[in-house]
Design a protein around this motif. Structure first.
Motif, PDB file in Angstrom:
ATOM      1  N   ILE A  31      24.185   9.772  21.890  1.00 26.50           N
ATOM      2  CA  ILE A  31      23.235  10.452  22.770  1.00 26.50           C
ATOM      3  C   ILE A  31      24.062  11.270  23.747  1.00 26.50           C
ATOM      4  O   ILE A  31      25.026  10.749  24.338  1.00 26.50           O
ATOM      5  CB  ILE A  31      22.345   9.444  23.514  1.00 26.50           C
ATOM      6  CG1 ILE A  31      21.581   8.573  22.508  1.00 26.50           C
ATOM      7  CG2 ILE A  31      21.357  10.181  24.420  1.00 26.50           C
ATOM      8  CD1 ILE A  31      20.802   7.461  23.165  1.00 26.50           C
ATOM      9  N   VAL A  82      19.864  13.533  20.886  1.00 27.44           N
ATOM     10  CA  VAL A  82      20.195  12.433  19.983  1.00 27.44           C
ATOM     11  C   VAL A  82      20.841  13.081  18.766  1.00 27.44           C
ATOM     12  O   VAL A  82      20.200  13.879  18.061  1.00 27.44           O
ATOM     13  CB  VAL A  82      18.952  11.637  19.571  1.00 27.44           C
ATOM     14  CG1 VAL A  82      19.365  10.436  18.713  1.00 27.44           C
ATOM     15  CG2 VAL A  82      18.176  11.174  20.800  1.00 27.44           C
ATOM     16  N   VAL A 139      14.071   8.514  25.040  1.00 33.99           N
ATOM     17  CA  VAL A 139      15.174   8.162  24.140  1.00 33.99           C
ATOM     18  C   VAL A 139      15.692   6.765  24.440  1.00 33.99           C
ATOM     19  O   VAL A 139      15.864   5.934  23.532  1.00 33.99           O
ATOM     20  CB  VAL A 139      16.314   9.195  24.253  1.00 33.99           C
ATOM     21  CG1 VAL A 139      17.542   8.728  23.470  1.00 33.99           C
ATOM     22  CG2 VAL A 139      15.847  10.553  23.741  1.00 33.99           C
ATOM     23  N   SER A 150      13.358   4.025  23.341  1.00 35.68           N
ATOM     24  CA  SER A 150      13.417   3.836  21.893  1.00 35.68           C
ATOM     25  C   SER A 150      14.621   2.993  21.488  1.00 35.68           C
ATOM     26  O   SER A 150      14.501   2.046  20.706  1.00 35.68           O
ATOM     27  CB  SER A 150      13.470   5.200  21.193  1.00 35.68           C
ATOM     28  OG  SER A 150      13.775   5.062  19.825  1.00 35.68           O
ATOM     29  N   LEU A 152      11.790   6.944  17.570  1.00 29.28           N
ATOM     30  CA  LEU A 152      11.706   8.040  18.515  1.00 29.28           C
ATOM     31  C   LEU A 152      10.316   8.679  18.417  1.00 29.28           C
ATOM     32  O   LEU A 152       9.748   8.774  17.323  1.00 29.28           O
ATOM     33  CB  LEU A 152      12.776   9.091  18.219  1.00 29.28           C
ATOM     34  CG  LEU A 152      14.224   8.650  18.482  1.00 29.28           C
ATOM     35  CD1 LEU A 152      15.205   9.623  17.835  1.00 29.28           C
ATOM     36  CD2 LEU A 152      14.482   8.566  19.977  1.00 29.28           C
TER      37      LEU A 152
END
Length: 242
Positions: free
Chosen positions: A70, A84, A106, A109, A116
């Motif tokens: 990320i 991502v 993000v 998740s 996502l």
């Protein structure tokens, strides 16, 4: 936010001294220009299995390897966009897939294991990667200062210079301050050349003139090696005390 979601290119890396960087910049001057962002600080969170399966495999230099991270180009808040990125390398060709979403979505998740909140081919590839490796965790926070140059002829030829490359295993957050352990020697710069085909003749001449040679270098790989070395050193020191 407009961004390029997919890449397919060759990437070569070079470790430069200050003098070599200066020589390359001079050679680039008629052909390339610094992008509009200037010198930026890039933040990355690399994900791996608890036993570092991904990076250990990568360091073995296989024909095919992959990684998940990320990334952000600034210190973020929960509503700021982050990338991502799923990066793969097969027979020297680099393939990159990436999505951009708010940081809070993000991280939610990845912390909960939920998919996502987007439907696309790239999202499916990332979901498959996460399901295949299972139990992925944030392994390393890695930051560096980058200058990125693009070609004035409109081609896909790119050159980047990365300095002050730092890593750490704690406080892994894209919203945190920049600090950590350096992985380059004082005065060193990591140059990356990214292109769809061969290098321009002027760059080949510049590299040859300054005796600059391609090297194998992974920022996350170097950080992992430093982590292992530090743990081994600590264990040896503890054993000597006991």
């Amino acid at each position: 936010m407009a961004y390029q979601a997919t890449f397919q290119r060759y990437e070569s890396k070079y470790l430069l001294t200050r003098q070599q960087k200066h020589a390359v910049l001079q050679a680039m001057q008629p052909y390339m220009q610094l992008d509009a962002y200037g010198r930026t600080t890039i933040r990355n969170i690399y994900y791996d299995t608890p036993d570092y399966r991904l990076i250990r495999r990568s360091l073995e230099k296989p024909v095919y390897k992959e990684k998940l991270r990320i990334r952000s180009y600034q210190r973020v808040t929960p509503n700021d966009p982050v990338f991502v990125e799923l990066k793969k390398k097969y027979q020297s060709v680099v393939y990159k897939r990436r999505l951009t979403l708010p940081e809070a979505q993000v991280m939610h998740s990845f912390q909960t294991g939920q998919p996502l909140p987007v439907q696309s081919q790239i999202a499916e590839e990332i979901a498959y990667f996460r399901a295949y490796y299972k139990k992925l965790k944030p392994a390393v926070f890695l930051s560096y200062e980058r200058e990125a140059f693009y070609s004035l002829d409109g081609s896909e030829f790119r050159v980047t210079f990365d300095e002050n490359i730092l890593y750490r295993e704690r406080d892994i957050s894209l919203g945190s301050a920049i600090y950590g352990t350096p992985i380059l020697s004082c005065g060193q710069t990591l140059m990356e050349i990214k292109c769809a085909g061969g290098l321009p003749l002027w760059m080949c001449r510049a590299l040859r003139k300054s005796r600059i040679f391609q090297t194998s270098f992974s920022k996350y790989g170097r950080a992992y090696q430093e982590i292992v070395w530090q743990k081994t050193k600590t264990q040896e020191e503890y054993s000597n005390v006991c």
